[in-house]
Write a protein that holds these residues in place. Structure first.
Motif, PDB file in Angstrom:
ATOM      1  N   PHE A  18       0.839  -1.203   0.000  1.00 21.65           N
ATOM      2  CA  PHE A  18       0.000   0.000   0.000  1.00 21.65           C
ATOM      3  C   PHE A  18       0.875   1.255   0.000  1.00 21.65           C
ATOM      4  O   PHE A  18       0.496   2.289  -0.576  1.00 21.65           O
ATOM      5  CB  PHE A  18      -0.919   0.017   1.222  1.00 21.65           C
ATOM      6  CG  PHE A  18      -2.077  -0.935   1.137  1.00 21.65           C
ATOM      7  CD1 PHE A  18      -2.844  -1.022  -0.014  1.00 21.65           C
ATOM      8  CD2 PHE A  18      -2.414  -1.739   2.214  1.00 21.65           C
ATOM      9  CE1 PHE A  18      -3.924  -1.894  -0.095  1.00 21.65           C
ATOM     10  CE2 PHE A  18      -3.486  -2.613   2.147  1.00 21.65           C
ATOM     11  CZ  PHE A  18      -4.250  -2.686   0.986  1.00 21.65           C
ATOM     12  N   MET A  19       2.035   1.169   0.654  1.00 20.66           N
ATOM     13  CA  MET A  19       2.919   2.333   0.751  1.00 20.66           C
ATOM     14  C   MET A  19       3.535   2.708  -0.588  1.00 20.66           C
ATOM     15  O   MET A  19       4.023   3.830  -0.754  1.00 20.66           O
ATOM     16  CB  MET A  19       4.006   2.076   1.794  1.00 20.66           C
ATOM     17  CG  MET A  19       3.462   1.976   3.212  1.00 20.66           C
ATOM     18  SD  MET A  19       4.758   1.901   4.466  1.00 20.66           S
ATOM     19  CE  MET A  19       5.360   3.594   4.390  1.00 20.66           C
ATOM     20  N   LEU A  20       3.528   1.788  -1.537  1.00 18.99           N
ATOM     21  CA  LEU A  20       3.986   2.134  -2.880  1.00 18.99           C
ATOM     22  C   LEU A  20       3.044   3.156  -3.511  1.00 18.99           C
ATOM     23  O   LEU A  20       3.407   3.839  -4.474  1.00 18.99           O
ATOM     24  CB  LEU A  20       4.064   0.875  -3.752  1.00 18.99           C
ATOM     25  CG  LEU A  20       5.111  -0.169  -3.325  1.00 18.99           C
ATOM     26  CD1 LEU A  20       5.063  -1.369  -4.257  1.00 18.99           C
ATOM     27  CD2 LEU A  20       6.511   0.441  -3.315  1.00 18.99           C
ATOM     28  N   ILE A  21       1.823   3.253  -2.962  1.00 18.36           N
ATOM     29  CA  ILE A  21       0.846   4.238  -3.435  1.00 18.36           C
ATOM     30  C   ILE A  21       0.821   5.457  -2.515  1.00 18.36           C
ATOM     31  O   ILE A  21       0.873   6.601  -2.974  1.00 18.36           O
ATOM     32  CB  ILE A  21      -0.567   3.616  -3.499  1.00 18.36           C
ATOM     33  CG1 ILE A  21      -0.581   2.425  -4.457  1.00 18.36           C
ATOM     34  CG2 ILE A  21      -1.597   4.663  -3.931  1.00 18.36           C
ATOM     35  CD1 ILE A  21      -1.883   1.655  -4.456  1.00 18.36           C
ATOM     36  N   THR A  22       0.753   5.211  -1.179  1.00 20.94           N
ATOM     37  CA  THR A  22       0.590   6.323  -0.241  1.00 20.94           C
ATOM     38  C   THR A  22       1.853   7.175  -0.082  1.00 20.94           C
ATOM     39  O   THR A  22       1.759   8.399   0.071  1.00 20.94           O
ATOM     40  CB  THR A  22       0.150   5.806   1.145  1.00 20.94           C
ATOM     41  OG1 THR A  22       1.140   4.894   1.653  1.00 20.94           O
ATOM     42  CG2 THR A  22      -1.190   5.085   1.049  1.00 20.94           C
ATOM     43  N   SER A  23       3.029   6.556  -0.097  1.00 20.18           N
ATOM     44  CA  SER A  23       4.270   7.323   0.118  1.00 20.18           C
ATOM     45  C   SER A  23       4.535   8.352  -0.987  1.00 20.18           C
ATOM     46  O   SER A  23       4.877   9.503  -0.684  1.00 20.18           O
ATOM     47  CB  SER A  23       5.467   6.371   0.260  1.00 20.18           C
ATOM     48  OG  SER A  23       5.402   5.671   1.477  1.00 20.18           O
ATOM     49  N   PRO A  24       4.415   7.979  -2.270  1.00 20.16           N
ATOM     50  CA  PRO A  24       4.621   9.007  -3.306  1.00 20.16           C
ATOM     51  C   PRO A  24       3.627  10.158  -3.199  1.00 20.16           C
ATOM     52  O   PRO A  24       3.990  11.318  -3.434  1.00 20.16           O
ATOM     53  CB  PRO A  24       4.405   8.224  -4.608  1.00 20.16           C
ATOM     54  CG  PRO A  24       4.702   6.817  -4.267  1.00 20.16           C
ATOM     55  CD  PRO A  24       4.212   6.646  -2.856  1.00 20.16           C
ATOM     56  N   ILE A  25       2.375   9.865  -2.814  1.00 14.49           N
ATOM     57  CA  ILE A  25       1.354  10.909  -2.724  1.00 14.49           C
ATOM     58  C   ILE A  25       1.589  11.815  -1.522  1.00 14.49           C
ATOM     59  O   ILE A  25       1.505  13.047  -1.634  1.00 14.49           O
ATOM     60  CB  ILE A  25      -0.055  10.276  -2.630  1.00 14.49           C
ATOM     61  CG1 ILE A  25      -0.387   9.533  -3.930  1.00 14.49           C
ATOM     62  CG2 ILE A  25      -1.112  11.338  -2.336  1.00 14.49           C
ATOM     63  CD1 ILE A  25      -1.685   8.759  -3.874  1.00 14.49           C
TER      64      ILE A  25
ATOM     65  N   THR B 217      -0.270   6.080   8.342  1.00 13.18           N
ATOM     66  CA  THR B 217       0.346   6.590   9.576  1.00 13.18           C
ATOM     67  C   THR B 217       1.873   6.545   9.513  1.00 13.18           C
ATOM     68  O   THR B 217       2.537   7.386  10.114  1.00 13.18           O
ATOM     69  CB  THR B 217      -0.135   5.796  10.799  1.00 13.18           C
ATOM     70  OG1 THR B 217       0.157   4.397  10.639  1.00 13.18           O
ATOM     71  CG2 THR B 217      -1.634   5.958  10.989  1.00 13.18           C
ATOM     72  N   ALA B 218       2.421   5.575   8.799  1.00 15.21           N
ATOM     73  CA  ALA B 218       3.880   5.499   8.671  1.00 15.21           C
ATOM     74  C   ALA B 218       4.417   6.726   7.956  1.00 15.21           C
ATOM     75  O   ALA B 218       5.489   7.251   8.297  1.00 15.21           O
ATOM     76  CB  ALA B 218       4.278   4.224   7.924  1.00 15.21           C
ATOM     77  N   ASN B 219       3.692   7.210   6.959  1.00 11.17           N
ATOM     78  CA  ASN B 219       4.104   8.419   6.240  1.00 11.17           C
ATOM     79  C   ASN B 219       3.912   9.670   7.097  1.00 11.17           C
ATOM     80  O   ASN B 219       4.711  10.605   7.020  1.00 11.17           O
ATOM     81  CB  ASN B 219       3.310   8.546   4.937  1.00 11.17           C
ATOM     82  CG  ASN B 219       3.680   7.476   3.931  1.00 11.17           C
ATOM     83  OD1 ASN B 219       4.853   7.225   3.677  1.00 11.17           O
ATOM     84  ND2 ASN B 219       2.685   6.832   3.357  1.00 11.17           N
ATOM     85  N   ILE B 220       2.843   9.684   7.898  1.00  9.44           N
ATOM     86  CA  ILE B 220       2.633  10.817   8.810  1.00  9.44           C
ATOM     87  C   ILE B 220       3.772  10.878   9.830  1.00  9.44           C
ATOM     88  O   ILE B 220       4.191  11.966  10.244  1.00  9.44           O
ATOM     89  CB  ILE B 220       1.271  10.701   9.523  1.00  9.44           C
ATOM     90  CG1 ILE B 220       0.130  10.740   8.505  1.00  9.44           C
ATOM     91  CG2 ILE B 220       1.091  11.843  10.529  1.00  9.44           C
ATOM     92  CD1 ILE B 220      -1.244  10.552   9.117  1.00  9.44           C
ATOM     93  N   ASP B 221       4.285   9.708  10.226  1.00  8.44           N
ATOM     94  CA  ASP B 221       5.433   9.670  11.137  1.00  8.44           C
ATOM     95  C   ASP B 221       6.616  10.449  10.556  1.00  8.44           C
ATOM     96  O   ASP B 221       7.323  11.161  11.275  1.00  8.44           O
ATOM     97  CB  ASP B 221       5.867   8.223  11.400  1.00  8.44           C
ATOM     98  CG  ASP B 221       4.922   7.494  12.344  1.00  8.44           C
ATOM     99  OD1 ASP B 221       4.177   8.169  13.073  1.00  8.44           O
ATOM    100  OD2 ASP B 221       4.933   6.249  12.341  1.00  8.44           O
ATOM    101  N   LYS B 222       6.821  10.296   9.269  1.00  8.80           N
ATOM    102  CA  LYS B 222       7.914  11.007   8.600  1.00  8.80           C
ATOM    103  C   LYS B 222       7.721  12.518   8.726  1.00  8.80           C
ATOM    104  O   LYS B 222       8.672  13.264   9.017  1.00  8.80           O
ATOM    105  CB  LYS B 222       7.942  10.611   7.120  1.00  8.80           C
ATOM    106  CG  LYS B 222       8.995  11.319   6.280  1.00  8.80           C
ATOM    107  CD  LYS B 222      10.329  10.652   6.363  1.00  8.80           C
ATOM    108  CE  LYS B 222      11.301  11.213   5.353  1.00  8.80           C
ATOM    109  NZ  LYS B 222      12.590  10.515   5.340  1.00  8.80           N
ATOM    110  N   ILE B 223       6.488  12.966   8.534  1.00  6.77           N
ATOM    111  CA  ILE B 223       6.184  14.394   8.642  1.00  6.77           C
ATOM    112  C   ILE B 223       6.416  14.880  10.071  1.00  6.77           C
ATOM    113  O   ILE B 223       7.027  15.927  10.305  1.00  6.77           O
ATOM    114  CB  ILE B 223       4.719  14.661   8.219  1.00  6.77           C
ATOM    115  CG1 ILE B 223       4.517  14.289   6.749  1.00  6.77           C
ATOM    116  CG2 ILE B 223       4.356  16.130   8.459  1.00  6.77           C
ATOM    117  CD1 ILE B 223       3.068  14.343   6.284  1.00  6.77           C
TER     118      ILE B 223
END
Length: 288
Positions: A101-108, A167-173
């Motif tokens: 799923f992160m292959l979609i959510t991370s780029p966005i 949430t993993a991407n929000i962690d980065k932010i």
């Protein structure tokens, strides 16, 4: 290389946390376990936060904190519903879909996209974890995924896997806006307050449960704290999708522990194939 090592430490810490939690859940309910986890983790991180200093909280940080904490609360509730209503062998393998799923959510969300080798490594880790969790007696090798249509618990777990990819991407932010320690503390401290009314409604005599399992719960909190901190630092060095893929490989250590210490030797062939596939995926990500 440092990011890879930190992510690897995250996987080990996650495995130790899950093993310790397995023993605790024989004696306490899942709501008390969740509350205790966030309580101990918050207590352990307080002195570190005070030593490093309180960070300046921007509006972007506060928005990320609110979004992450609410989503994580939903994840906790859906996860408990899933494992209560369905067999673990059917629902748990669906969690390995998070890196996909992160292959979609991370780029966005954060503009990160793995290279070709990185994608191959992610797919190998997901595949290896799935194979290791697949029961040899199942007639349909796609049973965990087919069950999404028929099984409510599986649908819940699929939502969990997708929400974790957000949430993993929000962690980065959150980490970029403050620091790994302050973000980890702020998020889990807020979730702790969300869990108080849930604990009061769902759990029976939670304080007594905590008292009876204080050592075991402390271990879980320590392992989880280590896992969270190493993950937050790892995402500063390598792509979030890589970190989460390696983190999901914690299943490898759980499988080995169960084989050598719990005498769980059934389904050995599938698990060894899965382990080899996971190791290959880790190697591919390391050289990508």
């Amino acid at each position: 290389m440092l990011g890879f090592l930190l992510a690897f430490m995250t996987a080990i810490s996650e495995a130790l946390k899950d093993i310790a939690s397995k023993y605790n859940l024989h004696h306490i309910d899942e709501y008390t376990a969740a509350f205790s986890l966030h309580l101990i983790q918050s207590i352990l991180l307080v002195p570190i936060v005070l030593y490093l200093g309180i960070e300046v909280m921007s509006s972007k940080f506060l928005l990320a904190l609110l979004a992450s904490s609410i989503l994580q609360l939903i994840v906790i509730l859906l996860y408990f519903k899933a494992i209560k209503r369905s067999e673990l062998s059917v629902t748990v393998p669906l969690i390995t879909l998070t890196p996909l799923f992160m292959l979609i959510t991370s780029p966005i969300m954060i503009g990160e996209f793995p290279n070709a080798l990185g994608i191959l490594g992610i797919v190998l880790i997901v595949t290896g974890t799935y194979i290791s969790n697949l029961d040899s007696n199942q007639k349909n090798i796609f049973a965990p995924f087919v069950s999404v249509v028929k099984n409510q618990g599986s649908r819940y777990m699929l939502i969990v896997a997708f929400l974790w990819s957000i949430t993993a991407n929000i962690d980065k932010i959150g980490v970029e806006e403050t620091s790994p320690v302050f973000w980890a503390f702020s998020k889990d401290f807020l979730i702790l307050f969300y869990l108080i009314p849930i604990l009061a409604i769902k759990s029976k005599r939670p304080l007594k449960q905590i008292k009876n399992r204080k050592v075991g719960l402390l271990l879980v909190g320590m392992f989880k704290s280590t896992s969270v901190l190493t993950q937050m630092y790892a995402i500063q060095f390598i792509l979030v999708a890589y970190v989460i893929s390696i983190k999901r490989a914690s299943a490898l250590f759980i499988i080995l522990f169960a084989f050598f210490f719990l005498n769980e030797k059934h389904n050995f062939r599938n698990r060894m194939i899965g382990i080899i596939t996971i190791l290959l995926g880790l190697f591919v990500i390391a050289i990508s």
